[in-house]
Design a protein around this motif. Structure first.
Motif, short mmCIF file in Angstrom:
data_model
loop_
_atom_site.label_atom_id
_atom_site.label_comp_id
_atom_site.label_asym_id
_atom_site.label_seq_id
_atom_site.Cartn_x
_atom_site.Cartn_y
_atom_site.Cartn_z
N GLU A 222 0.83 -1.21 0.00
CA GLU A 222 0.00 0.00 0.00
C GLU A 222 0.87 1.26 0.00
OE1 GLU A 222 -3.29 0.70 -0.20
OE2 GLU A 222 -3.62 -1.41 -0.68
N LEU A 223 1.96 1.23 0.74
CA LEU A 223 2.88 2.37 0.76
C LEU A 223 3.47 2.61 -0.62
CD1 LEU A 223 4.68 1.74 4.16
CD2 LEU A 223 3.45 3.83 3.55
N ARG A 224 3.89 1.55 -1.29
CA ARG A 224 4.48 1.68 -2.63
C ARG A 224 3.45 2.22 -3.63
NH1 ARG A 224 6.38 -3.92 -1.36
NH2 ARG A 224 8.46 -3.70 -0.44
N ALA A 225 2.20 1.79 -3.44
CA ALA A 225 1.14 2.21 -4.36
C ALA A 225 0.70 3.65 -4.09
CB ALA A 225 -0.05 1.27 -4.25
N ASN A 226 1.07 4.21 -2.95
CA ASN A 226 0.65 5.57 -2.57
C ASN A 226 1.84 6.50 -2.35
OD1 ASN A 226 -2.51 5.57 -1.99
ND2 ASN A 226 -1.70 3.59 -1.32
N ARG A 227 2.86 6.32 -3.20
CA ARG A 227 4.04 7.19 -3.19
C ARG A 227 4.74 7.24 -1.83
NH1 ARG A 227 2.02 12.35 -6.89
NH2 ARG A 227 1.47 11.11 -8.75
N GLY A 228 4.71 6.11 -1.13
CA GLY A 228 5.48 6.00 0.10
C GLY A 228 4.86 6.60 1.33
N PHE A 229 3.55 6.86 1.30
CA PHE A 229 2.91 7.47 2.47
C PHE A 229 1.50 6.93 2.69
CE2 PHE A 229 0.14 10.87 4.19
CZ PHE A 229 0.69 10.94 5.47
N LEU A 230 1.17 6.65 3.95
CA LEU A 230 -0.19 6.29 4.34
C LEU A 230 -0.60 7.16 5.52
CD1 LEU A 230 -0.28 2.37 4.26
CD2 LEU A 230 -1.43 3.95 2.70
N ARG A 231 -1.76 7.80 5.40
CA ARG A 231 -2.23 8.67 6.49
C ARG A 231 -2.94 7.83 7.56
NH1 ARG A 231 -2.22 13.96 6.33
NH2 ARG A 231 -2.10 14.02 4.04
N LEU A 232 -2.15 6.94 8.17
CA LEU A 232 -2.64 6.09 9.26
C LEU A 232 -1.60 6.09 10.37
CD1 LEU A 232 -3.94 2.98 7.26
CD2 LEU A 232 -5.36 4.72 8.35
N THR A 233 -2.08 6.08 11.62
CA THR A 233 -1.18 6.03 12.78
C THR A 233 -1.77 5.10 13.83
OG1 THR A 233 -2.25 7.81 14.03
CG2 THR A 233 -0.61 8.46 12.37
N ASP A 234 -1.05 4.96 14.96
CA ASP A 234 -1.56 4.18 16.08
C ASP A 234 -2.90 4.70 16.58
OD1 ASP A 234 0.54 2.49 16.07
OD2 ASP A 234 1.52 3.26 17.86
N ASN A 235 -3.14 5.99 16.36
CA ASN A 235 -4.36 6.61 16.87
C ASN A 235 -5.50 6.63 15.85
OD1 ASN A 235 -3.12 7.25 19.36
ND2 ASN A 235 -2.11 9.02 18.41
N SER A 236 -5.28 6.07 14.67
CA SER A 236 -6.33 6.05 13.64
C SER A 236 -7.53 5.24 14.10
CB SER A 236 -5.79 5.47 12.34
OG SER A 236 -4.81 6.30 11.77
N HIS A 237 -8.70 5.62 13.64
CA HIS A 237 -9.92 4.90 13.99
C HIS A 237 -9.89 3.51 13.32
CE1 HIS A 237 -14.17 3.85 14.27
NE2 HIS A 237 -14.27 4.79 15.21
N PRO A 238 -10.33 2.47 14.03
CA PRO A 238 -10.33 1.12 13.44
C PRO A 238 -11.02 1.04 12.08
CG PRO A 238 -10.84 1.01 15.78
CD PRO A 238 -10.80 2.47 15.42
N GLU A 239 -12.09 1.83 11.89
CA GLU A 239 -12.80 1.79 10.60
C GLU A 239 -11.95 2.34 9.47
OE1 GLU A 239 -15.73 0.52 9.50
OE2 GLU A 239 -15.78 -0.47 11.45
N ASP A 240 -11.11 3.35 9.77
CA ASP A 240 -10.22 3.90 8.75
C ASP A 240 -9.18 2.85 8.33
OD1 ASP A 240 -11.55 6.31 8.86
OD2 ASP A 240 -10.19 7.16 10.36
N ILE A 241 -8.66 2.13 9.31
CA ILE A 241 -7.68 1.07 9.01
C ILE A 241 -8.34 -0.04 8.20
CG2 ILE A 241 -6.19 -0.68 10.07
CD1 ILE A 241 -5.89 1.27 12.46
#
Length: 276
Positions: A222-241
């Motif tokens: 997913e990182l490779r497909a999105n130019r090396g960045f994902l807007r997800l962190t430890d604090n992201s909502h489970p539904e977003d993940i």
């Protein structure tokens, strides 16, 4: 013996005005002219599917059916008469499902998960949507952790009921499924738990440490497909993940932990960065 509802490899024996007769050495079956290969030789072997024609005579075809004997498939109802429903199986003749074999009344153009069997009274191929009678959880043939073939049978409030290896009933809990599944879908899964009463819990992902590596690889993809960045962190909502990666937050945190230790990613306040 020539088997109904299955593929048979038979020898081309003789030609007639309506086609070629094929033989297994003891029994013959007609392969109509329209299904004959462009080129063939007598005594040559050919693989054909054998079923009953409209006059209940065995007939061979080179067409590929949508269902085979003692197997399940999602089939569409072509028409209904006073005896039952007739399902499209990709051949000239439909599969008959008597009213007594319908889990609920069937409707034209709707699809139902169906099992094909031989009627012991008439020796005809028939279908049934009463699936439980063809599944057995008394003698379990799978083990915990084993990769298995699954067919989605029906979905309830509790979870997604599946058929395991065309033999057993199983259940996937909804809160562990991160894909949009429908009746008839065929997927791979893993045996999670086998209970003393024979009930089987199934998961779409391997359990425990073995699950980390493929999920970590999924995040890298997913990182490779999105130019090396994902807007997800430890604090992201489970539904977003779930939406982005189709995995639980617990699985996500384990996977990024592995990637971080391997120095393949950077974790920042705004998301995950691929180390170049």
């Amino acid at each position: 013996m020539i088997a109904l509802g299955e593929y048979n490899t038979l020898r081309i024996d003789r030609r007639t005005t309506v086609g070629c007769f094929l033989t297994d050495g003891e029994n013959d079956v007609l392969l109509p002219i329209k299904y004959l290969p462009a080129q063939y030789e007598f005594n040559e072997e050919i693989t054909v599917f054998v079923y009953l024609d409209h006059e209940e005579r065995p007939v061979a075809t080179t067409l590929e059916p949508k269902i085979y004997l003692n197997e399940f498939a999602l089939l569409k109802v072509n028409y209904i008469n006073e005896f039952g429903a007739f399902m499209d199986i990709g051949l000239e003749k439909d599969l008959f499902v008597p009213f007594r074999e319908q889990a609920r009344p069937m409707e034209v153009n709707k699809r139902y998960l169906t099992f094909m069997t031989l009627d012991p009274k008439t020796n005809r191929l028939i279908g049934s949507s009463k699936l439980n009678q063809y599944l057995n959880n008394d003698t379990i043939t799978v083990e915990v952790g084993e990769e298995v073939d699954l067919i989605v049978s029906h979905i309830t409030d509790l979870g997604i009921n599946v058929i395991i290896n065309e033999k057993h009933k199983g259940l996937m809990y909804k809160n562990e499924v991160y894909e949009d599944l429908r009746t008839g879908d065929r997927i791979l899964g893993y045996i999670k738990t086998i209970r003393p009463d024979g009930k089987i819990d199934v998961a779409l992902q391997k359990q425990g440490f073995e699950a980390v590596e493929p999920n970590a690889e999924k995040i890298l993809d997913e990182l490779r497909a999105n130019r090396g960045f994902l807007r997800l962190t430890d604090n992201s909502h489970p539904e977003d993940i779930k939406t982005v990666l189709k995995m639980s937050k617990k699985t996500f945190k384990k996977a990024i932990g592995v990637l971080y230790k391997q120095k393949l990613i950077e974790l920042k306040e705004d998301g995950i960065y691929l180390v170049k």
